[in-house]
Design a protein around this motif. Structure first.
Motif, PDB file in Angstrom:
ATOM      1  N   ARG A   1       0.921  -1.091   0.143  1.00 54.82           N
ATOM      2  CA  ARG A   1       0.034  -0.010   0.053  1.00 54.82           C
ATOM      3  C   ARG A   1       0.807   1.299   0.037  1.00 54.82           C
ATOM      4  O   ARG A   1       0.252   2.387  -0.310  1.00 54.82           O
ATOM      5  CB  ARG A   1      -0.950   0.000   1.116  1.00 54.82           C
ATOM      6  CG  ARG A   1      -2.105  -0.949   1.170  1.00 54.82           C
ATOM      7  CD  ARG A   1      -2.995  -0.637   2.208  1.00 54.82           C
ATOM      8  NE  ARG A   1      -3.313  -2.018   2.520  1.00 54.82           N
ATOM      9  CZ  ARG A   1      -3.411  -2.450   3.956  1.00 54.82           C
ATOM     10  NH1 ARG A   1      -3.082  -1.670   4.819  1.00 54.82           N
ATOM     11  NH2 ARG A   1      -3.707  -3.819   4.046  1.00 54.82           N
ATOM     12  N   MET A   2       2.187   1.212   0.298  1.00 59.52           N
ATOM     13  CA  MET A   2       3.086   2.056   0.197  1.00 59.52           C
ATOM     14  C   MET A   2       3.068   2.974  -1.073  1.00 59.52           C
ATOM     15  O   MET A   2       3.368   1.996  -2.166  1.00 59.52           O
ATOM     16  CB  MET A   2       4.246   2.146   0.758  1.00 59.52           C
ATOM     17  CG  MET A   2       4.367   1.720   2.241  1.00 59.52           C
ATOM     18  SD  MET A   2       5.986   1.038   2.691  1.00 59.52           S
ATOM     19  CE  MET A   2       6.660   2.489   3.280  1.00 59.52           C
ATOM     20  N   PRO A   3       3.044   4.389  -1.298  1.00 61.58           N
ATOM     21  CA  PRO A   3       3.204   4.841  -2.538  1.00 61.58           C
ATOM     22  C   PRO A   3       4.750   4.812  -2.815  1.00 61.58           C
ATOM     23  O   PRO A   3       5.506   5.019  -1.935  1.00 61.58           O
ATOM     24  CB  PRO A   3       2.738   6.497  -2.272  1.00 61.58           C
ATOM     25  CG  PRO A   3       2.812   6.552  -0.795  1.00 61.58           C
ATOM     26  CD  PRO A   3       2.631   5.233  -0.106  1.00 61.58           C
ATOM     27  N   VAL A   4       4.893   4.767  -4.223  1.00 58.77           N
ATOM     28  CA  VAL A   4       6.484   4.502  -4.714  1.00 58.77           C
ATOM     29  C   VAL A   4       7.110   5.781  -5.108  1.00 58.77           C
ATOM     30  O   VAL A   4       6.383   6.775  -5.885  1.00 58.77           O
ATOM     31  CB  VAL A   4       6.621   3.661  -5.655  1.00 58.77           C
ATOM     32  CG1 VAL A   4       8.172   3.343  -6.125  1.00 58.77           C
ATOM     33  CG2 VAL A   4       6.089   2.223  -4.992  1.00 58.77           C
TER      34      VAL A   4
END
Length: 98
Positions: free
Chosen positions: A95-98
């Motif tokens: 779920r972490m934005p890259v």
């Protein structure tokens, strides 16, 4: 009576050798806490299975069977909890934005 001849723990029993060695000459897998945990889990499950079979076949001590099954249940609950935490952490990473 037919005998059950399966071993659900063969996947846990197979290990791969590592190239990393410590200064004392021991393999790195010997001190790996995850490998030790899996080994303890496998041993508890095998002991519970062995004690249960002995109780069913030869009428051994039923209290030993209950104790072995309770220990196996605790080990299984711990393994499921650890697995759930690992899956939850993996999902957080996805779920972490890259």
């Amino acid at each position: 009576m037919s005998t059950v001849s399966f071993n659900a723990y063969t996947a846990l029993n197979t290990t791969r050798p590592t190239d990393n060695t410590q200064a004392t000459g021991k393999a790195a897998a010997d001190t790996n806490p995850i490998a030790e945990g899996v080994s303890d889990f496998r041993a508890a499950m095998q002991q519970a299975e062995k004690t249960t079979m002995e109780t069913v076949v030869s009428g051994a001590d039923p209290h030993a069977m209950v104790a072995a099954l309770a220990n196996a249940e605790l080990m299984l609950d711990a393994a499921v909890t650890i697995r759930d935490k690992v899956v939850e952490a993996y999902q957080e990473l996805l779920r972490m934005p890259v």
